[in-house]
Design a protein around this motif. Sequence first.
Motif, PDB file in Angstrom:
ATOM      1  N   ALA A 258      -1.216   5.269 -13.978  1.00 10.26           N
ATOM      2  CA  ALA A 258       0.046   5.510 -13.273  1.00 10.26           C
ATOM      3  C   ALA A 258       0.244   4.397 -12.240  1.00 10.26           C
ATOM      4  CB  ALA A 258       0.018   6.870 -12.588  1.00 10.26           C
ATOM      5  N   PRO A 259       1.482   4.045 -11.942  1.00  3.18           N
ATOM      6  CA  PRO A 259       1.711   2.987 -10.954  1.00  3.18           C
ATOM      7  C   PRO A 259       1.275   3.420  -9.558  1.00  3.18           C
ATOM      8  CG  PRO A 259       3.780   4.045 -11.560  1.00  3.18           C
ATOM      9  CD  PRO A 259       2.738   4.581 -12.492  1.00  3.18           C
ATOM     10  N   PHE A 260       0.748   2.484  -8.802  1.00  2.41           N
ATOM     11  CA  PHE A 260       0.436   2.733  -7.393  1.00  2.41           C
ATOM     12  C   PHE A 260       0.490   1.403  -6.666  1.00  2.41           C
ATOM     13  CE2 PHE A 260      -3.642   1.307  -8.884  1.00  2.41           C
ATOM     14  CZ  PHE A 260      -4.319   0.803  -7.776  1.00  2.41           C
ATOM     15  N   SER A 261       0.654   1.455  -5.375  1.00  7.13           N
ATOM     16  CA  SER A 261       0.738   0.228  -4.586  1.00  7.13           C
ATOM     17  C   SER A 261      -0.090   0.388  -3.318  1.00  7.13           C
ATOM     18  CB  SER A 261       2.188  -0.105  -4.238  1.00  7.13           C
ATOM     19  OG  SER A 261       2.798   0.961  -3.529  1.00  7.13           O
ATOM     20  N   LEU A 262      -0.612  -0.714  -2.838  1.00  8.39           N
ATOM     21  CA  LEU A 262      -1.458  -0.691  -1.648  1.00  8.39           C
ATOM     22  C   LEU A 262      -0.606  -0.575  -0.394  1.00  8.39           C
ATOM     23  CD1 LEU A 262      -4.078  -3.475  -2.503  1.00  8.39           C
ATOM     24  CD2 LEU A 262      -4.151  -1.035  -3.030  1.00  8.39           C
ATOM     25  N   PRO A 263      -1.099   0.141   0.609  1.00 12.12           N
ATOM     26  CA  PRO A 263      -0.344   0.240   1.868  1.00 12.12           C
ATOM     27  C   PRO A 263      -0.365  -1.098   2.607  1.00 12.12           C
ATOM     28  CG  PRO A 263      -2.509   1.245   2.108  1.00 12.12           C
ATOM     29  CD  PRO A 263      -2.364   0.889   0.653  1.00 12.12           C
ATOM     30  N   LEU A 264       0.585  -1.274   3.512  1.00 19.70           N
ATOM     31  CA  LEU A 264       0.680  -2.518   4.275  1.00 19.70           C
ATOM     32  C   LEU A 264      -0.312  -2.477   5.435  1.00 19.70           C
ATOM     33  CD1 LEU A 264       4.568  -2.933   4.365  1.00 19.70           C
ATOM     34  CD2 LEU A 264       2.922  -4.112   2.894  1.00 19.70           C
ATOM     35  N   GLN A 265      -1.519  -2.958   5.159  1.00 20.46           N
ATOM     36  CA  GLN A 265      -2.557  -3.043   6.178  1.00 20.46           C
ATOM     37  C   GLN A 265      -3.078  -4.479   6.224  1.00 20.46           C
ATOM     38  OE1 GLN A 265      -5.517   0.074   6.296  1.00 20.46           O
ATOM     39  NE2 GLN A 265      -4.251   1.433   5.051  1.00 20.46           N
ATOM     40  N   THR A 266      -3.442  -4.931   7.419  1.00 21.44           N
ATOM     41  CA  THR A 266      -3.848  -6.332   7.588  1.00 21.44           C
ATOM     42  C   THR A 266      -5.109  -6.506   8.418  1.00 21.44           C
ATOM     43  OG1 THR A 266      -2.410  -6.540   9.538  1.00 21.44           O
ATOM     44  CG2 THR A 266      -1.451  -7.131   7.406  1.00 21.44           C
ATOM     45  N   SER A 267      -5.776  -5.415   8.780  1.00 20.28           N
ATOM     46  CA  SER A 267      -6.938  -5.549   9.662  1.00 20.28           C
ATOM     47  C   SER A 267      -8.157  -6.122   8.952  1.00 20.28           C
ATOM     48  CB  SER A 267      -7.289  -4.189  10.284  1.00 20.28           C
ATOM     49  OG  SER A 267      -7.533  -3.223   9.272  1.00 20.28           O
ATOM     50  N   ASN A 268      -8.203  -6.033   7.626  1.00 17.89           N
ATOM     51  CA  ASN A 268      -9.317  -6.574   6.854  1.00 17.89           C
ATOM     52  C   ASN A 268      -8.888  -7.787   6.045  1.00 17.89           C
ATOM     53  OD1 ASN A 268     -10.236  -3.269   6.655  1.00 17.89           O
ATOM     54  ND2 ASN A 268     -11.736  -4.777   7.306  1.00 17.89           N
ATOM     55  N   MET A 269      -9.890  -8.554   5.587  1.00 22.30           N
ATOM     56  CA  MET A 269      -9.611  -9.731   4.770  1.00 22.30           C
ATOM     57  C   MET A 269      -9.163  -9.354   3.367  1.00 22.30           C
ATOM     58  SD  MET A 269     -12.886 -12.128   5.634  1.00 22.30           S
ATOM     59  CE  MET A 269     -13.370 -12.543   7.315  1.00 22.30           C
ATOM     60  N   LEU A 270      -9.781  -8.310   2.828  1.00 18.30           N
ATOM     61  CA  LEU A 270      -9.582  -7.967   1.427  1.00 18.30           C
ATOM     62  C   LEU A 270      -9.408  -6.463   1.279  1.00 18.30           C
ATOM     63  CD1 LEU A 270      -9.704  -8.918  -1.595  1.00 18.30           C
ATOM     64  CD2 LEU A 270     -12.167  -8.494  -1.492  1.00 18.30           C
ATOM     65  N   TYR A 271      -8.466  -6.080   0.443  1.00 21.79           N
ATOM     66  CA  TYR A 271      -8.267  -4.674   0.102  1.00 21.79           C
ATOM     67  C   TYR A 271      -8.354  -4.523  -1.417  1.00 21.79           C
ATOM     68  CZ  TYR A 271      -6.772  -3.798   4.866  1.00 21.79           C
ATOM     69  OH  TYR A 271      -6.747  -3.689   6.239  1.00 21.79           O
ATOM     70  N   ILE A 272      -9.060  -3.486  -1.840  1.00 21.19           N
ATOM     71  CA  ILE A 272      -9.189  -3.181  -3.262  1.00 21.19           C
ATOM     72  C   ILE A 272      -8.827  -1.718  -3.471  1.00 21.19           C
ATOM     73  CG2 ILE A 272     -10.719  -3.126  -5.263  1.00 21.19           C
ATOM     74  CD1 ILE A 272     -12.499  -5.164  -3.857  1.00 21.19           C
TER      75      ILE A 272
END
Length: 473
Positions: A258-272
Motif C-alpha cells: 500500500a502507498p505510504f510516505s515519510l513524515p517531514l522530519q529533519t533531525s536525523n541524517m537518514l530515515y528509513i
Amino acid sequence: MLLCCCLVLVALVPTTLSVNPGVEARLTDKGLEYGRQLGIVIVQQKLKSIKIADISGEERIGHLGKVKYTLSGMQILNVGLPQSAVNLVPGTGVRLSISNAFISMHGNWRVKYLRIIKDSGSFDLSVNGLTVATTIGIMSDETGRPVVKNLNCGATVGGVDIKFHGGASWLYNLFRKSIEKGLRNALQTQICHLVDESVADLNSRLKTLSVLAKVDQYAEIEYSMVSPPVVSKSSVDLSLKGEFYNIGKHQEPPFSPAPFSLPLQTSNMLYIGLSAFTANSAAFVYNTAGALSMYITDDMIPPGSPLRLNTKTFGNFIPQIAKEFPGLMIKLLVKTVKTPVITFTPDNVTVQTTTTVTAYAIQPNATLSPLFVLNLDSSVSAQVFVSGMQLAGNVTLNKINLTLATSYVGEFQVKPLSNIFQLVVKAVVIPKLNAKLAKGYPLPTIGKMKLVNPQLKVLKDYMLIGTDVQYTN
C-alpha cells in the motif's frame, strides 16, 4: 566522490515493475552535510595526488635570443579547502562548490640560452583563490542500477605565485608570467579530470553491489528501486522494493504494498520507512518454504513443569488416550495453515497466526499414532528494534484459541487442554521464534556504514527508523 551518505541510498538497485515501494528511504540536509564533510576529505586527498607533467617552453629575450625553460619534478606539498558547500539540485542531483582553496607545490627548473649556457634551481609555487564547482547527477542506468554522473565541472585558479631558488634571478623573472600561465592552465585541466575520474571510480564500485541481501537458508530480501530517485530542495528520496523472496524463487505474494510516505522530519541524517508489506512478504516466504512448522517433544518442555508430553498427562483430560496408548510419550506437530498476518498500528506490532497442532503417540517401534488435530489461533505482540545493521525483534503471547478439527480417540472437550498448549507455546514456540528474530534482517546499507543512535517508531502501516550514520572507507 563525495556523497557517501547519499550513495547509501542510490546503491539499492535495479528497477522493477512494482508501483508502490515496500521501503522508503530519505537523506536529509543533515545527512548531506555529513556527506560534504566526508567528501571534502576525499577531494583533498585526491588533489594531493595530482600529477603535473613537466612544462617546457621558450621565450625570446633581447640579445639572449631564445631562452628555453623546463619545470619538472613538481609535487603537491599541501592542499587547503577552507570553504565548501553542497546543495541539492531538484530533479538532478547534488552541486558541490569549493572556494578560496589553495595549493602549494615544489619543483625544479632549468633554462638554456645562447645555445650553450645552462642554469637550474628549484622553485616553490602557491596557488590561491582556487574555485571548483561541479554538479553530480543521481540516476539509474539501463539495467536499473544506480549511477552517478559528473554533469559539469568548472575550475578556476585565482592567483599563482612562484618563487625561484638558485641560478640567476634576473633571468627567470623574465619568463615568470609565461610559467604562471602554463601552470594555471595545467591545474585547471587536472582538477576537472580528477572529478571525472572520481565519479568513474565510484560507479565501478556501485556496479559490484548485490541487489539481494541473504537472510538465511530460506529467504533473501531485495532492495531495488521501483522508481527513479526524487531529488528535492531538502532531501533525496528513494522508493525501494523491500520484498522478501524464497532464495532462488521470486514468487510474488497474493497482496501488494500500500502507498505510504515519510513524515517531514529533519533531525536525523537518514530515515528509513519499512512497510507492513515488507514484514508480511517475509511471513509469506517462510510459510511457503515450510519453515513455520516444528515438532515438539517432551525434552523441549522445562524439566520442572508438572505438565508432560505423555499419554498420562493427556489421559487426565482425555481418558481414552490413557486407555488406548498407556505409558507412551507424545509428539506434537505445530504447522501454519495460512500465512501469518502482521499489522502495524501506532506503537504496536501484532501477528495473527492460524496453525494446526497434531498430537501423536510415539509407539515403542517409533511409529506415530495420530490422536487428534486442533486448530490453534494465536495473537502475539512484537517489539522491534535496530541491532547493528539489522532489524531484530522479539514476541510475547497475547492469547490462543483452541478448537477441535479431528479426533482419532473420540469426542472430548478442548478447553481443559488450554493450559498444556499455553505452556507449549510460551516455553517452546515463542523462545525458538525469538531466537530467530534476534538474529535480525539486513537493513539497506552500503559499504562500511554504521547507524548512530537509531530510533524506531511504529506508525500506522509502517515503522520509521530515524538515525545518524557513520561511514568509513
